[in-house]
Motif scaffolding. Sequence first.
Motif, PDB file in Angstrom:
ATOM      1  N   ARG A   1      51.924  44.279  53.174  1.00 52.47           N
ATOM      2  CA  ARG A   1      51.615  45.526  52.845  1.00 52.47           C
ATOM      3  C   ARG A   1      53.194  46.026  52.396  1.00 52.47           C
ATOM      4  NH1 ARG A   1      48.233  47.202  56.898  1.00 52.47           N
ATOM      5  NH2 ARG A   1      49.365  48.602  58.968  1.00 52.47           N
ATOM      6  N   ASP A   2      54.288  46.463  53.142  1.00 50.95           N
ATOM      7  CA  ASP A   2      55.235  46.305  53.386  1.00 50.95           C
ATOM      8  C   ASP A   2      55.869  45.646  52.057  1.00 50.95           C
ATOM      9  OD1 ASP A   2      54.957  47.928  55.477  1.00 50.95           O
ATOM     10  OD2 ASP A   2      55.427  46.996  56.758  1.00 50.95           O
ATOM     11  N   LEU A   3      55.665  44.685  52.608  1.00 52.68           N
ATOM     12  CA  LEU A   3      55.973  43.189  51.442  1.00 52.68           C
ATOM     13  C   LEU A   3      55.708  43.979  49.569  1.00 52.68           C
ATOM     14  CD1 LEU A   3      55.701  40.611  52.834  1.00 52.68           C
ATOM     15  CD2 LEU A   3      58.035  40.913  52.487  1.00 52.68           C
ATOM     16  N   ASP A   4      55.016  44.294  49.483  1.00 50.82           N
ATOM     17  CA  ASP A   4      53.954  45.067  48.114  1.00 50.82           C
ATOM     18  C   ASP A   4      54.513  46.383  48.037  1.00 50.82           C
ATOM     19  OD1 ASP A   4      53.095  43.491  46.678  1.00 50.82           O
ATOM     20  OD2 ASP A   4      50.965  42.981  48.909  1.00 50.82           O
ATOM     21  N   ALA A   5      55.307  46.927  48.876  1.00 58.78           N
ATOM     22  CA  ALA A   5      55.213  47.819  48.406  1.00 58.78           C
ATOM     23  C   ALA A   5      56.541  47.919  47.525  1.00 58.78           C
ATOM     24  CB  ALA A   5      55.082  49.114  49.798  1.00 58.78           C
ATOM     25  N   ILE A   6      57.849  46.971  49.105  1.00 53.06           N
ATOM     26  CA  ILE A   6      59.105  46.937  48.163  1.00 53.06           C
ATOM     27  C   ILE A   6      59.054  46.450  46.306  1.00 53.06           C
ATOM     28  CG2 ILE A   6      61.063  45.051  48.862  1.00 53.06           C
ATOM     29  CD1 ILE A   6      59.866  45.075  51.939  1.00 53.06           C
ATOM     30  N   ALA A   7      57.630  45.501  46.564  1.00 51.41           N
ATOM     31  CA  ALA A   7      58.154  45.004  44.865  1.00 51.41           C
ATOM     32  C   ALA A   7      58.317  45.522  44.042  1.00 51.41           C
ATOM     33  CB  ALA A   7      56.669  43.992  45.365  1.00 51.41           C
ATOM     34  N   VAL A   8      56.923  46.925  44.273  1.00 50.20           N
ATOM     35  CA  VAL A   8      56.999  47.824  42.887  1.00 50.20           C
ATOM     36  C   VAL A   8      58.163  48.318  43.184  1.00 50.20           C
ATOM     37  CG1 VAL A   8      56.072  49.903  42.445  1.00 50.20           C
ATOM     38  CG2 VAL A   8      53.993  48.181  44.080  1.00 50.20           C
ATOM     39  N   GLY A   9      58.734  49.323  44.749  1.00 46.89           N
ATOM     40  CA  GLY A   9      60.022  50.290  44.482  1.00 46.89           C
ATOM     41  C   GLY A   9      61.461  49.561  43.689  1.00 46.89           C
ATOM     42  N   LEU A  10      61.000  47.632  43.855  1.00 49.79           N
ATOM     43  CA  LEU A  10      62.242  47.142  42.900  1.00 49.79           C
ATOM     44  C   LEU A  10      62.112  47.460  41.578  1.00 49.79           C
ATOM     45  CD1 LEU A  10      63.124  44.495  45.441  1.00 49.79           C
ATOM     46  CD2 LEU A  10      64.644  46.245  45.346  1.00 49.79           C
ATOM     47  N   HIS A  11      60.761  47.466  41.158  1.00 47.19           N
ATOM     48  CA  HIS A  11      60.605  47.393  39.680  1.00 47.19           C
ATOM     49  C   HIS A  11      61.092  49.620  39.607  1.00 47.19           C
ATOM     50  CE1 HIS A  11      59.255  43.566  38.488  1.00 47.19           C
ATOM     51  NE2 HIS A  11      57.820  44.025  39.635  1.00 47.19           N
ATOM     52  N   GLU A  12      60.897  50.222  40.236  1.00 51.05           N
ATOM     53  CA  GLU A  12      61.036  51.828  39.793  1.00 51.05           C
ATOM     54  C   GLU A  12      62.455  51.957  40.222  1.00 51.05           C
ATOM     55  OE1 GLU A  12      58.261  52.849  42.656  1.00 51.05           O
ATOM     56  OE2 GLU A  12      56.201  53.025  41.287  1.00 51.05           O
ATOM     57  N   ILE A  13      63.106  50.849  41.486  1.00 47.55           N
ATOM     58  CA  ILE A  13      64.690  52.043  40.987  1.00 47.55           C
ATOM     59  C   ILE A  13      65.306  51.485  40.542  1.00 47.55           C
ATOM     60  CG2 ILE A  13      65.542  50.073  42.044  1.00 47.55           C
ATOM     61  CD1 ILE A  13      65.334  52.957  43.829  1.00 47.55           C
ATOM     62  N   VAL A  14      65.681  50.691  39.328  1.00 52.49           N
ATOM     63  CA  VAL A  14      66.152  50.209  38.170  1.00 52.49           C
ATOM     64  C   VAL A  14      65.652  51.517  36.944  1.00 52.49           C
ATOM     65  CG1 VAL A  14      66.950  47.910  39.178  1.00 52.49           C
ATOM     66  CG2 VAL A  14      65.021  48.255  37.741  1.00 52.49           C
ATOM     67  N   ASP A  15      64.719  52.279  37.270  1.00 54.97           N
ATOM     68  CA  ASP A  15      64.307  53.094  35.644  1.00 54.97           C
ATOM     69  C   ASP A  15      65.993  54.433  35.641  1.00 54.97           C
ATOM     70  OD1 ASP A  15      63.509  55.191  34.529  1.00 54.97           O
ATOM     71  OD2 ASP A  15      62.452  55.817  35.245  1.00 54.97           O
ATOM     72  N   GLU A  16      66.509  54.349  34.453  1.00 52.47           N
ATOM     73  CA  GLU A  16      67.545  55.069  34.329  1.00 52.47           C
ATOM     74  C   GLU A  16      67.548  56.078  34.317  1.00 52.47           C
ATOM     75  OE1 GLU A  16      69.833  52.507  31.013  1.00 52.47           O
ATOM     76  OE2 GLU A  16      69.056  50.719  31.846  1.00 52.47           O
ATOM     77  N   GLN A  17      65.556  56.423  34.359  1.00 56.90           N
ATOM     78  CA  GLN A  17      65.902  58.104  34.226  1.00 56.90           C
ATOM     79  C   GLN A  17      66.147  58.438  35.720  1.00 56.90           C
ATOM     80  OE1 GLN A  17      65.057  60.411  31.344  1.00 56.90           O
ATOM     81  NE2 GLN A  17      65.953  58.514  30.522  1.00 56.90           N
ATOM     82  N   TYR A  18      65.397  58.216  36.491  1.00 52.68           N
ATOM     83  CA  TYR A  18      65.865  58.214  37.818  1.00 52.68           C
ATOM     84  C   TYR A  18      66.979  57.781  38.319  1.00 52.68           C
ATOM     85  CZ  TYR A  18      65.753  57.058  42.849  1.00 52.68           C
ATOM     86  OH  TYR A  18      66.923  57.534  44.350  1.00 52.68           O
ATOM     87  N   LEU A  19      67.937  57.028  37.895  1.00 52.68           N
ATOM     88  CA  LEU A  19      69.248  57.157  38.508  1.00 52.68           C
ATOM     89  C   LEU A  19      70.069  58.416  38.096  1.00 52.68           C
ATOM     90  CD1 LEU A  19      69.633  53.547  38.165  1.00 52.68           C
ATOM     91  CD2 LEU A  19      69.873  54.228  40.775  1.00 52.68           C
ATOM     92  N   ARG A  20      69.427  58.693  36.770  1.00 51.28           N
ATOM     93  CA  ARG A  20      70.212  59.385  36.375  1.00 51.28           C
ATOM     94  C   ARG A  20      70.337  60.622  37.034  1.00 51.28           C
ATOM     95  NH1 ARG A  20      69.259  59.271  30.950  1.00 51.28           N
ATOM     96  NH2 ARG A  20      71.128  58.674  30.198  1.00 51.28           N
ATOM     97  N   TYR A  21      68.950  61.292  37.493  1.00 56.42           N
ATOM     98  CA  TYR A  21      69.099  62.229  37.699  1.00 56.42           C
ATOM     99  C   TYR A  21      69.058  61.898  39.664  1.00 56.42           C
ATOM    100  CZ  TYR A  21      65.583  63.213  42.110  1.00 56.42           C
ATOM    101  OH  TYR A  21      65.384  63.380  42.889  1.00 56.42           O
TER     102      TYR A  21
END
Length: 455
Positions: free
Chosen positions: A296-316
């Motif tokens: 379950r940790d590996l799956d959480a990381i896999a999704v986290g990696l998709h989300e972290i490169v979201d530019e709206q998130y990084l701007r905020y």
Amino acid sequence: MKTIIEPFRIKVVEPIRITTPEERRRLLGDVGWNLFGLHSDDVIIDLLTDSGTSAMSAEQWSAVMRGDESYAGSPSFYRFESAVRELMPFRHIIPTHQGRAAEAILFSIVGGPGRLIPSNTHFDTTRGNIEATGATAVDLVIAEAHDPDSPHPFKGNIDLARLERLLRDQGERVPLVMLTVTNNAGGGQPVSLENIRAAAEVARRHGKPLIIDGCRFAENAWFIKCREPGQADRSVKDIVRDMFAVADGMTMSAKKDAFANIGGWLALNDDMLAAAARNRLILTEGFPTYGGLAGRDLDAIAVGLHEIVDEQYLRYRVRTNEYIGEKLTALGVPIVQPVGGHAVFVDARRFLPHIPPLEYPGQSLAVALYEHGGIRACEIGTVMFGQRPDGTEVAADMDLVRLAMPRRVYTQSHADYVVEVFEDIVRRRSELRGLRIVSQPAQLRHFTARFEPLQ
Ligand SMILES: Cc1ncc(COP(=O)(O)O)c(C=O)c1O
């Protein structure tokens, strides 16, 4: 729109227990004025670290339910591996329970007495794992990194001339070159793409692999996009791929830029090195398709990696720290400039000039933040670095207090509250007193030392 909002809605909440100053004074006495001793539910705003403290998304929690706990060959591992490879195209991806486990495995193979491991600045666990093998960690960050007022846009850059000299004069002692992005020890300062490429070129010319400590790779890529000429129109994802395309491997703590609460990995291109690392992994972490993590940790990381490169998130994300940094500067609170990716660093030595370094101005400010506002921050100064093996102490280079921002956890009103607490402390700063240590262990004293306020 001018206001950069939190680009998420809140679906699950955790209550904050609001303590009183009297209660906090009593608790400070109980823990010997060491904030590591506090129970976290006695803290109103916890800025101790950005590591492992991220709020996971609904998608990540859904992925947790998809996690497959097979000992060998779990689909969770293959989802994790392909998410890492989409950004960092290394041949071998080896999961570990957190970043330092990846470091321990790598340096158990390439470290050893007489070896030198250069980097911009090694994080303390990296340095510790290098030194534990008898090797020497060498920090070669550019000179501007040591000047809190220097506005250099890439204060995490490695000094290429010093790297070249080290490899020319003592190359036979150097098994690899490292780069930490962003440079945590230097205040979360980024490394430019130009510097990463140049460091890779120098390393390659001397026949050395370049290994990136990529804990905050997405924040680093965002700074490249915003600050490096020619990068503004490129996607963060493409910049990330370019950062890693010139490297031969990486260590990673997924507790930072993968939005996970635990996890990490070691990635390598070299087949022999990877085989040795997997053997070591089986001894210390687990089978190569789970490496000390649950599926379950590996799956959480896999999704986290998709989300972290979201530019709206990084701007905020980056704006949150700048926002606090600008308000503190307006109050006359000296901070390390420019503000880094994951934290604001307050220069406590300059803020409290009446407290000498050996009376710990950083600890005094951190204690005041808790006493007056229930905020927990981290001293990064003489308490952390001043203890010498022979029992004596020296002043650290700087006495800083780090306000590290957990990812997606606090809102703008929490940030405004932090600034208000500083306003109060600015008014009473001449009343703040230093501390003395009444008991301490022989090493890493900042975690468990007990203090007493000086009168
Ligand atoms: C730059 C850097 N490298 C390595 C580590 C170690 O990672 P972990 O805490 O997952 O062992 C950290 C953690 O703070 C870090 O900031």
